[in-house]
Design an enzyme around this catalytic site. Structure first.
Site, PDB file in Angstrom:
ATOM      1  N   SER A 140       0.924  -1.279   0.104  1.00  0.00           N
ATOM      2  CA  SER A 140      -0.010   0.034   0.011  1.00  0.00           C
ATOM      3  C   SER A 140       0.801   1.068  -0.140  1.00  0.00           C
ATOM      4  O   SER A 140       2.089   1.079   0.455  1.00  0.00           O
ATOM      5  CB  SER A 140      -0.952  -0.030   1.234  1.00  0.00           C
ATOM      6  OG  SER A 140      -1.689   1.153   1.516  1.00  0.00           O
ATOM      7  N   TYR A 153      -1.851  -0.370  10.581  1.00  0.00           N
ATOM      8  CA  TYR A 153      -1.911  -0.810   9.271  1.00  0.00           C
ATOM      9  C   TYR A 153      -0.709  -0.377   8.379  1.00  0.00           C
ATOM     10  O   TYR A 153       0.088  -1.194   7.597  1.00  0.00           O
ATOM     11  CB  TYR A 153      -3.121  -0.366   8.624  1.00  0.00           C
ATOM     12  CG  TYR A 153      -3.265  -0.637   7.094  1.00  0.00           C
ATOM     13  CD1 TYR A 153      -3.711  -1.624   6.727  1.00  0.00           C
ATOM     14  CD2 TYR A 153      -3.058   0.646   6.182  1.00  0.00           C
ATOM     15  CE1 TYR A 153      -3.850  -2.073   5.178  1.00  0.00           C
ATOM     16  CE2 TYR A 153      -3.262   0.460   4.937  1.00  0.00           C
ATOM     17  CZ  TYR A 153      -3.597  -0.940   4.459  1.00  0.00           C
ATOM     18  OH  TYR A 153      -3.913  -1.047   3.084  1.00  0.00           O
TER      19      TYR A 153
END
Length: 256
Positions: A140, A153
């Site tokens: 990501s 995250y």
């Protein structure tokens, strides 16, 4: 599509929806034999019926070592040695750092980082034996930069990129490439959940919340799952054989 992956066994985790489903469709169109791995059999079966060719389904939680080992044994029995692994399964949850519980922290590390580690360990022996393999980790932009309220995250996705680079060095002379693809905000259920969260907490409309996410990149667009899948397709092919240890941003210019 060229059919450039014809006959290669590709395992795609988190394949049932979103980016994973787009990757599965793209690799199947290139002729790959797929094992669709996820936690929801019904969704995996629906996807399998849409794909050209015959593909296997394995239900497993990638955060559980015993389930991963059993899943890859089943995949191998159905489709032969694994040539391609796409570690796509992941989950995103947000919380201010001070309110990030240890449970949330561990959950983000388990599903986003430990799962990639376990699956790579399970697939790697086949690749080493063949002298050929492709591992693509879906990270990501949160692994390339920081975002507020997603410390767990972001830390996990930074870990995925570190794993990618380290493993790439270990297998660089063994015919195996290891790369990461780093999507920005992408049209998936995760984005829909994030938009709903903004609407609930700020009172903005859904359109305003979506525009705010799009405004985070120079193109002011939301990435489409098929665009991420196309980067994965390229990395799995022979034309990308000189590309390894890279974190390729598919983010409309957000990370340069």
């Amino acid at each position: 599509m060229s059919g450039s992956l014809r006959g290669q066994h590709a395992v795609v985790t988190g394949a049932a929806r979103g980016i994973g489903a787009a990757i599965a469709r793209t690799l199947a169109a290139e002729g790959a034999m797929l094992t669709l791995l996820g936690r929801r059999r019904d969704a995996l079966e629906r996807l399998a019926t849409e794909l050209p060719g015959s593909h296997g389904i394995v239900v497993a939680d990638i955060g559980e070592a015993e389930q991963v080992a059993a899943a890859f044994e089943q995949a191998r029995a159905q489709r032969g040695p694994v040539a391609i692994l796409v570690n796509n399964a992941g989950q995103a949850e947000s919380a201010p750092f001070g309110k990030t519980s240890l449970e949330l922290w561990n959950r983000m590390l388990t599903v986003n980082l430990t799962g990639s580690f376990l699956c790579a360990q399970a697939a790697l022996p086949d690749m080493l034996a063949a002298g050929y393999g492709r591992i693509v980790n879906i990270a990501s932009t949160a692994g390339q930069r920081g975002y507020a309220y997603v410390a767990a995250y972001s830390a996990a996705k930074h870990g995925v990129i570190g794993l990618t680079r380290s493993l790439a060095l270990e297998v660089a002379r063994k015919g195996i490439t290891v790369n990461a693809v780093c999507p920005g905000y992408t049209e998936t259920d995760i984005l829909q959940d994030s938009i709903a969260n903004v609407v609930t907490k700020t009172g903005r409309s859904e359109e305003e919340a979506r525009a705010a996410f799009a405004a985070s990149n120079p193109q002011q667009r939301i990435v489409q799952p098929e665009q991420v899948a196309d980067a994965v397709r390229w990395l799995c092919g022979d034309s990308a054989s000189a590309v390894t240890g890279q974190a390729i941003s598919v983010s409309c210019g957000e990370v340069m």
